[in-house]
Design a protein around this motif. Sequence first.
Motif, PDB file in Angstrom:
ATOM      1  N   MET A  37      -2.018   6.454  -5.272  1.00 46.64           N
ATOM      2  CA  MET A  37      -1.081   7.513  -4.921  1.00 46.64           C
ATOM      3  C   MET A  37      -1.293   8.003  -3.492  1.00 46.64           C
ATOM      4  SD  MET A  37      -0.698  11.108  -6.975  1.00 46.64           S
ATOM      5  CE  MET A  37      -2.307  11.878  -6.956  1.00 46.64           C
TER       6      MET A  37
ATOM      7  N   ASN B  36      -9.934   4.667 -10.334  1.00 45.38           N
ATOM      8  CA  ASN B  36     -10.047   3.682 -11.405  1.00 45.38           C
ATOM      9  C   ASN B  36      -9.990   4.415 -12.738  1.00 45.38           C
ATOM     10  OD1 ASN B  36     -10.555   1.816  -9.375  1.00 45.38           O
ATOM     11  ND2 ASN B  36     -12.777   1.951  -9.632  1.00 45.38           N
TER      12      ASN B  36
ATOM     13  N   GLN C 146      -1.120  -2.314  -6.105  1.00 43.60           N
ATOM     14  CA  GLN C 146      -1.062  -2.519  -4.650  1.00 43.60           C
ATOM     15  C   GLN C 146      -1.620  -3.905  -4.343  1.00 43.60           C
ATOM     16  OE1 GLN C 146      -1.656   1.598  -2.415  1.00 43.60           O
ATOM     17  NE2 GLN C 146      -3.485   1.057  -3.540  1.00 43.60           N
TER      18      GLN C 146
ATOM     19  N   LYS D  98      -5.633  -0.062   0.812  1.00 43.93           N
ATOM     20  CA  LYS D  98      -6.492   0.175   1.973  1.00 43.93           C
ATOM     21  C   LYS D  98      -7.630   1.134   1.640  1.00 43.93           C
ATOM     22  CE  LYS D  98      -3.102   1.434   5.001  1.00 43.93           C
ATOM     23  NZ  LYS D  98      -2.716   1.896   6.352  1.00 43.93           N
ATOM     24  N   GLY D  99      -8.833   0.776   2.104  1.00 42.89           N
ATOM     25  CA  GLY D  99      -9.942   1.712   2.099  1.00 42.89           C
ATOM     26  C   GLY D  99     -10.120   2.235   3.511  1.00 42.89           C
ATOM     27  N   ARG D 100     -11.242   2.886   3.788  1.00 35.24           N
ATOM     28  CA  ARG D 100     -11.471   3.396   5.137  1.00 35.24           C
ATOM     29  C   ARG D 100     -11.939   2.260   6.052  1.00 35.24           C
ATOM     30  NH1 ARG D 100     -15.771   7.463   4.564  1.00 35.24           N
ATOM     31  NH2 ARG D 100     -16.340   6.132   2.807  1.00 35.24           N
TER      32      ARG D 100
ATOM     33  N   HIS E 161      -9.340  -2.254  -4.118  1.00 38.00           N
ATOM     34  CA  HIS E 161      -8.824  -3.062  -5.213  1.00 38.00           C
ATOM     35  C   HIS E 161      -7.957  -2.192  -6.124  1.00 38.00           C
ATOM     36  CE1 HIS E 161      -8.721  -6.285  -8.091  1.00 38.00           C
ATOM     37  NE2 HIS E 161      -9.079  -5.428  -9.030  1.00 38.00           N
TER      38      HIS E 161
ATOM     39  N   ILE F 259      -5.057   8.495  -2.439  1.00 43.87           N
ATOM     40  CA  ILE F 259      -6.008   8.720  -3.526  1.00 43.87           C
ATOM     41  C   ILE F 259      -5.993   7.494  -4.435  1.00 43.87           C
ATOM     42  CG2 ILE F 259      -6.487  10.134  -5.579  1.00 43.87           C
ATOM     43  CD1 ILE F 259      -5.100  12.474  -4.129  1.00 43.87           C
TER      44      ILE F 259
ATOM     45  N   ARG G 296     -11.367  -1.433   5.365  1.00 43.29           N
ATOM     46  CA  ARG G 296     -11.836  -2.044   4.112  1.00 43.29           C
ATOM     47  C   ARG G 296     -10.694  -2.136   3.117  1.00 43.29           C
ATOM     48  NH1 ARG G 296     -17.079   1.020   5.185  1.00 43.29           N
ATOM     49  NH2 ARG G 296     -16.074   2.849   4.269  1.00 43.29           N
ATOM     50  N   ARG G 297     -10.908  -2.920   2.092  1.00 43.01           N
ATOM     51  CA  ARG G 297      -9.895  -3.093   1.061  1.00 43.01           C
ATOM     52  C   ARG G 297     -10.160  -2.191  -0.132  1.00 43.01           C
ATOM     53  NH1 ARG G 297      -6.335  -7.200   0.473  1.00 43.01           N
ATOM     54  NH2 ARG G 297      -5.379  -7.675   2.466  1.00 43.01           N
TER      55      ARG G 297
ATOM     56  N   SER H  72       0.859  -1.182   0.000  1.00 37.89           N
ATOM     57  CA  SER H  72       0.000   0.000   0.000  1.00 37.89           C
ATOM     58  C   SER H  72       0.897   1.235   0.000  1.00 37.89           C
ATOM     59  CB  SER H  72      -0.879  -0.003   1.256  1.00 37.89           C
ATOM     60  OG  SER H  72      -1.333   1.307   1.545  1.00 37.89           O
ATOM     61  N   THR H  73       0.582   2.192  -0.837  1.00 39.41           N
ATOM     62  CA  THR H  73       1.383   3.429  -0.848  1.00 39.41           C
ATOM     63  C   THR H  73       1.231   4.174   0.476  1.00 39.41           C
ATOM     64  OG1 THR H  73      -0.439   4.629  -1.900  1.00 39.41           O
ATOM     65  CG2 THR H  73       1.259   3.740  -3.362  1.00 39.41           C
ATOM     66  N   GLN H  74       0.136   3.903   1.206  1.00 40.24           N
ATOM     67  CA  GLN H  74      -0.057   4.540   2.516  1.00 40.24           C
ATOM     68  C   GLN H  74       1.029   4.106   3.493  1.00 40.24           C
ATOM     69  OE1 GLN H  74      -2.304   6.982   1.564  1.00 40.24           O
ATOM     70  NE2 GLN H  74      -3.145   6.777   3.605  1.00 40.24           N
TER      71      GLN H  74
ATOM     72  N   LYS I 218     -18.976   4.180  -8.065  1.00 39.30           N
ATOM     73  CA  LYS I 218     -17.754   4.753  -7.487  1.00 39.30           C
ATOM     74  C   LYS I 218     -16.562   4.568  -8.429  1.00 39.30           C
ATOM     75  CE  LYS I 218     -15.544   3.886  -2.997  1.00 39.30           C
ATOM     76  NZ  LYS I 218     -16.033   3.692  -1.614  1.00 39.30           N
TER      77      LYS I 218
HETATM   78  P1  BTX Z   1     -13.769   3.230   1.181  1.00 36.77           P
HETATM   79  O1  BTX Z   1     -13.713   2.518   2.479  1.00 36.77           O
HETATM   80  O2  BTX Z   1     -14.680   4.399   1.025  1.00 36.77           O
HETATM   81  O3  BTX Z   1     -14.129   2.230   0.018  1.00 36.77           O
HETATM   82  C1  BTX Z   1     -13.803   0.866   0.077  1.00 36.77           C
HETATM   83  C2  BTX Z   1     -14.952   0.074  -0.511  1.00 36.77           C
HETATM   84  O4  BTX Z   1     -15.127   0.414  -1.889  1.00 36.77           O
HETATM   85  C3  BTX Z   1     -14.698  -1.428  -0.486  1.00 36.77           C
HETATM   86  O5  BTX Z   1     -15.227  -2.007   0.665  1.00 36.77           O
HETATM   87  C4  BTX Z   1     -15.392  -1.921  -1.758  1.00 36.77           C
HETATM   88  O6  BTX Z   1     -16.773  -2.123  -1.532  1.00 36.77           O
HETATM   89  C5  BTX Z   1     -15.274  -0.750  -2.698  1.00 36.77           C
HETATM   90  N1  BTX Z   1     -14.094  -0.834  -3.556  1.00 36.77           N
HETATM   91  C6  BTX Z   1     -12.922  -1.481  -3.343  1.00 36.77           C
HETATM   92  N2  BTX Z   1     -12.069  -1.269  -4.340  1.00 36.77           N
HETATM   93  C7  BTX Z   1     -12.697  -0.466  -5.232  1.00 36.77           C
HETATM   94  C8  BTX Z   1     -12.330   0.096  -6.480  1.00 36.77           C
HETATM   95  N3  BTX Z   1     -11.127  -0.074  -7.031  1.00 36.77           N
HETATM   96  N4  BTX Z   1     -13.263   0.867  -7.106  1.00 36.77           N
HETATM   97  C9  BTX Z   1     -14.477   1.084  -6.586  1.00 36.77           C
HETATM   98  N5  BTX Z   1     -14.871   0.573  -5.423  1.00 36.77           N
HETATM   99  C10 BTX Z   1     -13.992  -0.193  -4.743  1.00 36.77           C
HETATM  100  C11 BTX Z   1     -11.987   4.573  -0.134  1.00 36.77           C
HETATM  101  O7  BTX Z   1     -12.297   3.687   0.877  1.00 36.77           O
HETATM  102  C12 BTX Z   1     -10.534   5.011  -0.030  1.00 36.77           C
HETATM  103  C13 BTX Z   1      -9.664   4.310  -1.015  1.00 36.77           C
HETATM  104  C14 BTX Z   1      -8.251   4.867  -1.020  1.00 36.77           C
HETATM  105  C15 BTX Z   1      -7.356   4.070  -1.900  1.00 36.77           C
HETATM  106  C16 BTX Z   1      -5.998   4.705  -2.031  1.00 36.77           C
HETATM  107  S1  BTX Z   1      -5.052   4.015  -3.305  1.00 36.77           S
HETATM  108  C17 BTX Z   1      -3.637   4.811  -2.778  1.00 36.77           C
HETATM  109  C18 BTX Z   1      -3.674   4.751  -1.255  1.00 36.77           C
HETATM  110  N6  BTX Z   1      -3.048   3.534  -0.787  1.00 36.77           N
HETATM  111  C19 BTX Z   1      -3.932   2.741  -0.166  1.00 36.77           C
HETATM  112  O8  BTX Z   1      -3.670   1.631   0.337  1.00 36.77           O
HETATM  113  N7  BTX Z   1      -5.145   3.333  -0.147  1.00 36.77           N
HETATM  114  C20 BTX Z   1      -5.119   4.625  -0.795  1.00 36.77           C
END
Ligand code: BTX
Length: 323
Positions: A137, A212, A116, A120-122, A128, A209, A125-126, A92-94, A187
Amino acid sequence: NTTRNQLIELLKRSNQSFISGQELSENLGISRTAVWKHMKELEKEGYQVQAVPRKGYRISGQPDKLSASTVKWGLRTRWAGKQLFHYPVVESTQVIGHQLAQKGTEEGTVILADEQTAGKGRMGRRWHSAKTEGIWMSIILRPPILPHKAPQITLLTAVAIAEAIESLTNTTPAIKWPNDIFFHDRKAAGILTEMQAEQDEIQYIVLGIGINVNQSLSDLPEDIQQTATSIKQETGIEWELAPLVQQILADFETYYGNYLLNGFAAIKEKWEHYGYKIGEQVHVSASKQEYQAEILGIAEDGALRVRKLDGGDENLYSAEIHW
Ligand code: BTX
């Protein structure tokens, strides 16, 4: 690699015309053989280098993949992304952002990855993060604001992303509260703001950030195929990642600078301009009650403002909203 960055800066500036090996060598304080070696490295990265005797060097084409060099080439920022790390694959870049920030790395440092393995999501969560299909980023920030104002950074980042996507691709995204970028109820991007803070001081923020960009529906995992989309799916074409990263960094730098100088008011207005379902009815499940409400906009502290059908206004922080 500072020499490489300076070399790219010089080549960028001379742009269409040739720049002599002698001039490069003098400017960079390295030998002409070293200049030549750097040029060979750039070629390996996919740049088309023209080397003409007695004229010098010129770059006539650059690769359309993401690298520290391709992002720097054409980056119009003062500080965002001036220091930039790019990796083919990371967990994860985080995680890298936290490691660098703890070592004191400067504000504006950017970490990018092609892929990655544990994005990481919030709230655990994951996210993708498929290989080369999107922008994954993180940006290191050290804002001189109180910790409780950090959600405003997330909101201004959403505005910067929405505006960058709109200006480059001509499609208008919506910002779904608090921090998702949506196209037609799906999303396309998410923001993850992680903060290290004391009572009244932010040590650093790692701003994540994820966007997709070039995924087809079938590239996405099955469980999000009904809820996710990409810029390619909205526009029908593939997009180069580097110009998008550059535009986002430029817009982010502008909004962040503006916010630190002038406060949140201008951001709030822009956010509401892109706000998802503003003026529409949604169902709210709050801790004590359930009700129908109209979305009004956001508050200074980042809360979602709604108006209940019986007339009362509420600021929501964590209620579940059935969009
Ligand atoms: P979030 O918790 O709002 O969204 C996560 C949810 O979104 C997941 O549970 C899944 O349902 C859905 N999801 C997962 N992957 C995708 C995707 N590629 N496109 C659309 N929906 C998806 C949002 O979290 C914050 C995401 C930050 C991601 C960046 S990437 C660079 C940085 N490094 C890292 O590990 N995280 C951040």
